[in-house]
Motif scaffolding. Sequence first.
Motif, PDB file in Angstrom:
ATOM      1  N   VAL A 318       1.601 -17.292  -4.560  1.00 57.85           N
ATOM      2  CA  VAL A 318       0.545 -16.543  -4.089  1.00 57.85           C
ATOM      3  C   VAL A 318       0.912 -15.743  -2.979  1.00 57.85           C
ATOM      4  N   ALA A 319       1.941 -16.051  -2.210  1.00 58.57           N
ATOM      5  CA  ALA A 319       2.616 -14.895  -1.223  1.00 58.57           C
ATOM      6  C   ALA A 319       2.900 -13.713  -1.948  1.00 58.57           C
ATOM      7  N   TYR A 320       3.624 -13.785  -3.028  1.00 60.27           N
ATOM      8  CA  TYR A 320       4.337 -12.735  -3.838  1.00 60.27           C
ATOM      9  C   TYR A 320       2.903 -11.852  -4.296  1.00 60.27           C
ATOM     10  N   LEU A 321       2.009 -12.563  -5.101  1.00 60.66           N
ATOM     11  CA  LEU A 321       0.837 -11.854  -5.389  1.00 60.66           C
ATOM     12  C   LEU A 321       0.080 -10.964  -4.545  1.00 60.66           C
ATOM     13  N   THR A 322      -0.284 -11.969  -3.382  1.00 62.77           N
ATOM     14  CA  THR A 322      -0.935 -11.324  -2.326  1.00 62.77           C
ATOM     15  C   THR A 322      -0.303  -9.936  -1.722  1.00 62.77           C
ATOM     16  N   HIS A 323       1.176  -9.972  -1.467  1.00 61.73           N
ATOM     17  CA  HIS A 323       1.936  -8.788  -1.072  1.00 61.73           C
ATOM     18  C   HIS A 323       1.831  -7.787  -2.177  1.00 61.73           C
ATOM     19  N   ARG A 324       1.791  -7.883  -3.573  1.00 58.30           N
ATOM     20  CA  ARG A 324       1.883  -7.044  -4.522  1.00 58.30           C
ATOM     21  C   ARG A 324       0.453  -6.582  -4.645  1.00 58.30           C
ATOM     22  N   VAL A 325      -0.547  -6.912  -4.572  1.00 58.76           N
ATOM     23  CA  VAL A 325      -1.900  -6.587  -4.641  1.00 58.76           C
ATOM     24  C   VAL A 325      -2.237  -5.606  -3.592  1.00 58.76           C
ATOM     25  N   GLN A 326      -1.882  -6.122  -2.333  1.00 62.09           N
ATOM     26  CA  GLN A 326      -2.242  -5.536  -1.033  1.00 62.09           C
ATOM     27  C   GLN A 326      -1.330  -4.034  -0.936  1.00 62.09           C
ATOM     28  N   ALA A 327      -0.011  -4.199  -1.359  1.00 59.91           N
ATOM     29  CA  ALA A 327       0.577  -2.901  -1.580  1.00 59.91           C
ATOM     30  C   ALA A 327       0.012  -1.795  -2.536  1.00 59.91           C
ATOM     31  N   TYR A 421       1.649   4.215 -16.693  1.00 65.80           N
ATOM     32  CA  TYR A 421       2.330   4.858 -15.522  1.00 65.80           C
ATOM     33  C   TYR A 421       1.783   4.269 -14.235  1.00 65.80           C
ATOM     34  N   LEU A 422       0.318   4.274 -14.201  1.00 61.51           N
ATOM     35  CA  LEU A 422      -0.325   3.716 -13.114  1.00 61.51           C
ATOM     36  C   LEU A 422      -0.110   2.437 -12.931  1.00 61.51           C
ATOM     37  N   LEU A 423      -0.281   1.572 -13.950  1.00 64.10           N
ATOM     38  CA  LEU A 423      -0.084   0.185 -13.841  1.00 64.10           C
ATOM     39  C   LEU A 423       1.288  -0.433 -13.493  1.00 64.10           C
ATOM     40  N   SER A 424       2.422   0.535 -13.855  1.00 69.69           N
ATOM     41  CA  SER A 424       3.948   0.356 -13.456  1.00 69.69           C
ATOM     42  C   SER A 424       4.204   0.127 -11.915  1.00 69.69           C
ATOM     43  N   PHE A 425       3.097   0.731 -11.143  1.00 68.69           N
ATOM     44  CA  PHE A 425       3.242   0.749  -9.742  1.00 68.69           C
ATOM     45  C   PHE A 425       2.817  -0.504  -9.248  1.00 68.69           C
ATOM     46  N   LEU A 426       2.327  -1.388  -9.933  1.00 70.53           N
ATOM     47  CA  LEU A 426       1.953  -2.573  -9.247  1.00 70.53           C
ATOM     48  C   LEU A 426       2.898  -3.635  -9.117  1.00 70.53           C
ATOM     49  N   PRO A 427       3.864  -3.651  -9.739  1.00 66.93           N
ATOM     50  CA  PRO A 427       5.001  -4.529  -9.501  1.00 66.93           C
ATOM     51  C   PRO A 427       6.237  -3.736  -8.843  1.00 66.93           C
ATOM     52  N   THR A 428       5.920  -2.309  -8.653  1.00 60.94           N
ATOM     53  CA  THR A 428       7.356  -1.771  -8.301  1.00 60.94           C
ATOM     54  C   THR A 428       6.965  -0.795  -6.835  1.00 60.94           C
ATOM     55  N   THR A 429       5.811  -0.566  -6.516  1.00 58.21           N
ATOM     56  CA  THR A 429       5.538   0.338  -5.375  1.00 58.21           C
ATOM     57  C   THR A 429       6.232  -0.303  -3.949  1.00 58.21           C
ATOM     58  N   ILE A 430       6.800   0.663  -3.335  1.00 58.18           N
ATOM     59  CA  ILE A 430       7.528   0.319  -2.086  1.00 58.18           C
ATOM     60  C   ILE A 430       6.864   1.095  -0.981  1.00 58.18           C
ATOM     61  N   ALA A 431       6.091   1.978  -1.292  1.00 53.69           N
ATOM     62  CA  ALA A 431       5.421   2.799  -0.272  1.00 53.69           C
ATOM     63  C   ALA A 431       4.119   3.295  -0.885  1.00 53.69           C
ATOM     64  N   CYS A 432       2.996   3.730  -0.116  1.00 51.37           N
ATOM     65  CA  CYS A 432       1.723   4.269  -0.379  1.00 51.37           C
ATOM     66  C   CYS A 432       1.780   5.488  -0.845  1.00 51.37           C
ATOM     67  N   ASP A 433       2.958   6.264  -0.741  1.00 51.23           N
ATOM     68  CA  ASP A 433       2.830   7.774  -0.705  1.00 51.23           C
ATOM     69  C   ASP A 433       1.842   8.326  -1.936  1.00 51.23           C
ATOM     70  N   VAL A 434       1.053   9.106  -1.581  1.00 54.38           N
ATOM     71  CA  VAL A 434       0.162   9.755  -2.665  1.00 54.38           C
ATOM     72  C   VAL A 434       0.701  10.224  -3.667  1.00 54.38           C
TER      73      VAL A 434
END
Length: 474
Positions: A318-327, A421-434
Amino acid sequence: MKADDPQPLAMGTYRTSLLIVASILATILVAIHAPGQMSVDSVTALYESLTGQAVGWGPPFFAAVLAWLGGSSMGAAIFVALNTLATYGVFVALLLAGVEPGRFMRWRVLAALVLAVNPLFMFYVGILWKDVLLATCAASAIVLLLLQPRWRGVPFLLSMLCATICIAALPLIRQQGVLLSVPLALASAWSVASRAALTRPFRLATAAGVLVLTGMIGGLLAKAAASRVAPLPASPVSVGIATIQVYDIIGMVAYARPDDAAAWTEAGKEAIRRMQVGYSPERIDTLWRDEAVRGYSDNLASGRLQTIWWSGIKHDPVAYLTHRVQAFATLMGVGDVIGCVPAYWGVAGDSRQLAAVGLTEEMDPRDRMLGRLAGWLAPSPVFRHWWYTGLLLVAGVFLLRKHEEGGAFAARAAAVGAGAYLLSFLPTTIACDVRYLYPVAMVATLLCIHLLLRPRGLAGAVSSARAYTRGGNG
């Protein structure tokens, strides 16, 4: 005349006005931006283009492109000019190709024009980022594929070659570019094979040949880039994965239950405390520079990091999914985007690298004007990717409808690639850079313009092209 009746267009005036306005706009944008808006990553790429050796962990292809353009300020300025020309060139191509006298309603043309003059593109054509190059290459390939049914003979072959080069370059610019490259390569292969008056086996062989050609061009581009800018010996993919895993560990600690001591991390109490108070769904950057957290991550060998990361997911999914969804939500533009680098202006970078390429860190009045404009637009959908995701979803729904127009396969392939391409950032994003999802914004906009103005007569153009081929002239 009813409000929903098609409105005739003065085609000569429309085309002339469009070309004049687009030329003036492109000239103004190049004058405003040149030699380009440069962040730390931009300066690093310019430095790599000068020294011929990669110093960052990203793919060196973008640096090689700058080197081929001359490097330093000249190469940067040429990149801005070519990027602006290509960006507004693809918009003009669709806006001209899709409008025919008495066929489309004025509101469609106006809606397409509004999409094309989005300020996002006016900002990003002048920024030296590999994501910008990726978006421009993808957009060029998509528009060439969409318009290919109109062409025969040499123009068709030239368009196919240009599209293939752009498609082959995508995985070299950014690793996730392969998610755009694969469906577009399949669309290119289908475009060629479907025109050939051959039996099914020979058409399949033709399509396979196009895919092989795409792979060969990709290999040649990679070899040429490596000979100009030598990559680091370690794989940038492995470094990227390790960074993602560290960010996930920090996020799982931050979103853990209050009574969870996070012993699974094998980190000291101070490092855990710093993770809890310093975590942000916006980006890893701040904690990446924290001495306690960085010391913890640097002491983990790759195999041990993998084990701890997986242990954390099993310990508290749950903590992992919460972090990933929030990011991911932050990357999509839910909330404030000021910390997500909606645009960049001025020049900033390592002082030694700046000196080597003959630049200084500065923000002149022109850059400050761009900064103020970006600030004013921050509350709007311009820099928010939920808006472009909505455009992509709308385009996807309409593309699911069966229709006969040429370019349908290419449009669907572009939508699938952009979605992946969009969905690939769901598990990989490390920053919210536009900038990370700028390619998605570009593709979604192009698809919506195409659907608004798609030439309904292209089915006839395809039939004519096939008949032309059967006659032995293709």
